[in-house]
Design a protein around this motif. Structure first.
Motif, PDB file in Angstrom:
ATOM      1  N   LEU A  34       0.832  -1.204   0.000  1.00  0.00           N
ATOM      2  CA  LEU A  34       0.000   0.000   0.000  1.00  0.00           C
ATOM      3  C   LEU A  34       0.867   1.254   0.000  1.00  0.00           C
ATOM      4  O   LEU A  34       0.551   2.245  -0.670  1.00  0.00           O
TER       5      LEU A  34
ATOM      6  N   SER B 188      -2.394  -5.970  -2.015  1.00  0.00           N
ATOM      7  CA  SER B 188      -2.297  -5.915  -0.561  1.00  0.00           C
ATOM      8  C   SER B 188      -3.272  -6.888   0.095  1.00  0.00           C
ATOM      9  O   SER B 188      -2.923  -7.586   1.063  1.00  0.00           O
TER      10      SER B 188
ATOM     11  N   GLN C  83      -4.053   2.562  -7.893  1.00  0.00           N
ATOM     12  CA  GLN C  83      -4.628   2.359  -6.562  1.00  0.00           C
ATOM     13  C   GLN C  83      -5.380   1.033  -6.483  1.00  0.00           C
ATOM     14  O   GLN C  83      -5.288   0.306  -5.489  1.00  0.00           O
TER      15      GLN C  83
ATOM     16  N   ASN D 150      -4.367  -2.006  -3.997  1.00  0.00           N
ATOM     17  CA  ASN D 150      -5.330  -2.544  -3.028  1.00  0.00           C
ATOM     18  C   ASN D 150      -5.519  -4.045  -3.207  1.00  0.00           C
ATOM     19  O   ASN D 150      -5.595  -4.801  -2.229  1.00  0.00           O
TER      20      ASN D 150
END
Length: 216
Positions: A147, A210, A203, A207
């Motif tokens: 992240l 992660s 992003q 995400n």
């Protein structure tokens, strides 16, 4: 519209190159600095007050300088490294200097979030400091690290756009040269749209990775 498709593709490619290369080198620098910030702090694996104080102060200084000012300030160093202060290659140098300390802080925070019990358990098993860092702390912090790297990458996308203000190339240069200076609102909105799509995509990928790591 004064810009053709080839110019847009070229600008996009220059942005990708700037972000990709600067991310690679700034991550390597940030990883070393971030790990050193953690292991040399009080009560950690290699406690060293002098090293920690110097690193901590140096990183704070670099992080305090706005990117546009940093880019101008390091022009002599940029010329020394790549032989020019204009273009994509020249923009990469200040981007590395900008992102390296930032990534170091992200890595430091991720490692400090790891449960202290993990390190205590590793020490109880007789693991060396290197083994504790590589086999225990870094794997435990991997989800948070991903992240953090995502945030840093998005920051570099923004920095690459600002690099266009001083001839750094990429989408930022295209937006300023054609969108702003020639009052072409279509180009301006197009470059902004591409940057938004890039940020959203990065992003989402960050995400997803992660979450995958956290589940494992």
């Amino acid at each position: 519209m004064l810009v053709d498709q080839q110019q847009i593709v070229q600008a996009l490619w220059e942005t990708i190159v700037m972000v990709g290369v600067s991310l690679l080198f700034s991550f390597l620098i940030g990883l070393v600095l971030g790990v050193l910030l953690v292991v040399t702090r009080k009560g950690h694996l290699w406690e060293n007050k002098v090293v920690f104080t110097i690193l901590n102060a140096g990183i704070n200084i670099f992080r305090s300088i706005p990117f546009i000012i940093l880019m101008v300030a390091v022009i002599p160093f940029t010329r020394l490294v790549v032989g020019t202060s204009i273009g994509t290659a020249a923009a990469i140098v200040p981007m590395i200097l900008f992102a390296g300390p930032y990534i170091a802080r992200l890595i430091e925070n991720s490692l400090l979030e790891v449960d202290p019990g993990v390190m205590e358990a590793a020490q109880a098993m007789g693991a060396t400091p290197w083994q504790i860092m590589i086999r225990f702390l870094l794997p435990e912090a991997l989800s948070s690290l991903l992240l953090g790297i995502t945030i840093a990458t998005i920051g570099l996308v923004g920095a690459s756009a600002m690099a266009g203000a001083v001839g750094g190339g990429g989408l930022g240069d295209l937006a300023i040269t054609y969108g702003y200076q020639r009052f072409d609102t279509v180009v301006m909105f197009l470059t902004v749209g591409i940057l938004i799509i890039m940020v959203q995509g990065l992003q989402s990928i960050g995400n997803y990775l992660s979450k995958r790591v956290r589940r494992r």
